[in-house]
Scaffold this active site. Sequence first.
Site, PDB file in Angstrom:
ATOM      1  CG  ASN A 176      37.158  44.038  27.409  1.00  0.00           C
ATOM      2  OD1 ASN A 176      36.266  44.703  27.936  1.00  0.00           O
ATOM      3  ND2 ASN A 176      37.831  43.128  28.076  1.00  0.00           N
ATOM      4  N   GLY A 236      36.875  47.662  34.480  1.00  0.00           N
ATOM      5  CA  GLY A 236      37.887  48.423  33.738  1.00  0.00           C
ATOM      6  C   GLY A 236      39.254  48.144  34.335  1.00  0.00           C
ATOM      7  CB  SER A 237      42.475  49.780  33.781  1.00  0.00           C
ATOM      8  OG  SER A 237      42.168  51.099  34.160  1.00  0.00           O
ATOM      9  CB  THR A 238      44.170  47.519  38.388  1.00  0.00           C
ATOM     10  OG1 THR A 238      43.669  46.193  38.135  1.00  0.00           O
ATOM     11  CG2 THR A 238      44.562  47.621  39.844  1.00  0.00           C
ATOM     12  N   GLY A 246      40.066  51.653  38.722  1.00  0.00           N
ATOM     13  CA  GLY A 246      39.314  51.042  39.829  1.00  0.00           C
ATOM     14  C   GLY A 246      39.742  51.603  41.182  1.00  0.00           C
ATOM     15  CD  GLU A 268      33.880  41.459  38.148  1.00  0.00           C
ATOM     16  OE1 GLU A 268      35.018  40.954  38.077  1.00  0.00           O
ATOM     17  OE2 GLU A 268      32.887  40.844  38.532  1.00  0.00           O
ATOM     18  CB  CYS A 286      39.521  41.211  32.339  1.00  0.00           C
ATOM     19  SG  CYS A 286      37.998  40.294  32.175  1.00  0.00           S
ATOM     20  CD  GLU A 293      30.073  42.480  37.241  1.00  0.00           C
ATOM     21  OE1 GLU A 293      30.965  42.413  36.396  1.00  0.00           O
ATOM     22  OE2 GLU A 293      29.250  43.420  37.317  1.00  0.00           O
TER      23      GLU A 293
END
Length: 507
Positions: A168, A244-246, A249, A266, A300, A478
């Site tokens: 994204n 990225g996506s949960t 992750g 993240e 996000c 971050e």
Amino acid sequence: MEKTITSEAITETGEMKRKHYDMVINGKRVAGAAGDTFETFNPATGEVLATIALAQENDAEKAVQAARDAFDHGKWRKYPVGKRSRVLNRIAEIMRQRFKELVKMEVLNSGKSVGAAQVQINQAIEDFEFYAGAIVGHRGKVNNMPYGFFNYTHKEPVGVCAQIIPWNYPIMMAAWKIAPAIAAGCSVIIKPASLTPITAILLNEICHEAGVPEGVVNTLPGSGAVVGDYLVKHEAINKVAFTGSTPTGKDIMEKASKTLKRITLELGGKSPNIVFEDADMDAAVAGSLFGIFFNTGQSCEARSRMFVHESIYETFMEQFIAKTEKLQLGDPFDKTTHLGSIISKEQLEIIDGYVQSAREAGATIATGGKKLHLEGLENGHWYAPTVITDVTPDMKVVQEEIFGPVVVVEKFTDEKDVIQRANDTTYGLGSAIWTTDQGRATRVAHQIQAGIVMVNSPFSAFPGTPFGGYKQSGFGRELCVETLDLYMEDKSVLAYYGAKPINPFGV
Ligand code: NAD
């Protein structure tokens, strides 16, 4: 085959010059060992943009060895900090010189509007400048000790880092990862998302042009399930930084635990946007609109759950829907375009599936709710900005991250109740509060379970501000000074300088 490390992606007249991009390992542009490639697209038009070298496990292994060698035997981590800082500033300088080219390639590969790409590339440049400054003052401490003893903490780079990023914000995410890591003295292997590899590859080439030594920054375009997975499990990798996506992750956390790697995650979000009855109406409407629809909702921290006080609901929604319908979608290079395309056909179907589920569950589609077929862009992936009302907490559109231009809206009457509802999610990344009562703003901000609270502001991130989540939105921050510590170890050096030798056993 090895080639010169850096070359521009467009001609002076703005035509695409390079139709193929290699991976970058050990400071060289290289085709993969197997010679595999994949196509990357312009999601606004559906056209093939270029072919990309597809990394496989043996390429990943070469990248690990190069990064390991650069870290264990190379000079980067041993440079005086001022020299590393100069190289980071030089990266920023070259990015500024090549700004138009980077913007063009970002827009072509992601389908985002030119305005969005410009803002994000400017931020990516400032990230390098921020960490060029931050690292200079980032040092250990001298600690209080009993007489005769001396203790200081020495900050050392954590080692070789695998950095895995989403599609994204292709170059901005690459900058968020590379800048603090190399400022700290680490070596990195960055794996861009397969949908958007081009600007991450260009950024790597720029790093080398700026003077980053071979092996310190390596870029591996390839499948997450193949090279991403390989890096996460690799014993020679010290840290994984993932955005990225949960679900991905969670998978990475489990695999990284086998070698106890340091990790930063993240992840996704379903961020609340609360509009109180005393909000400045114009600011709240404009800010809430940007909060969900910027980057076409593919963000996000998109504020995708809106709570509006019942006493202003009618007026607010009338203005919000009217402005939503004014948003321009179309040629991403047209300066009047507000929203670019959706990244892929698959993502378009996912978004539409969510909207259909809301319809079937009895919600009202106040505006949008359909795929768009734009003239001249018929093969691109376009979705109308969508506002859904009359939702209930159990609906999928209320619970799950949609990652598209879709907002769900609920009414509320009471501050305590809206805080409880805002927190009723497994996520905890962003949140926004619109109120003119400073006391309320502080009170609510402190009770929201999210890493970021925006008060009367549509913007969530500037270089220097911590960015990261609570709960299943991940952990680690971050974009701030503290990020440097996620790429460093604090070594405690404890010495004794007393006059008499110490003999604890007394023998
Ligand atoms: P994704 O999880 O599908 O992929 C992200 C990256 O992980 C890609 O490079 C992918 O190739 C790689 N990957 C996939 N499977 C892997 C595996 N098994 N092992 C290792 N790597 C693997 O996410 P996406 O669809 O690219 O991005 C959208 C998601 O990213 C959303 O959930 C969004 O909220 C999140 N996001 C979070 C932030 C943040 O700062 N919190 C920022 C941007 C995006």
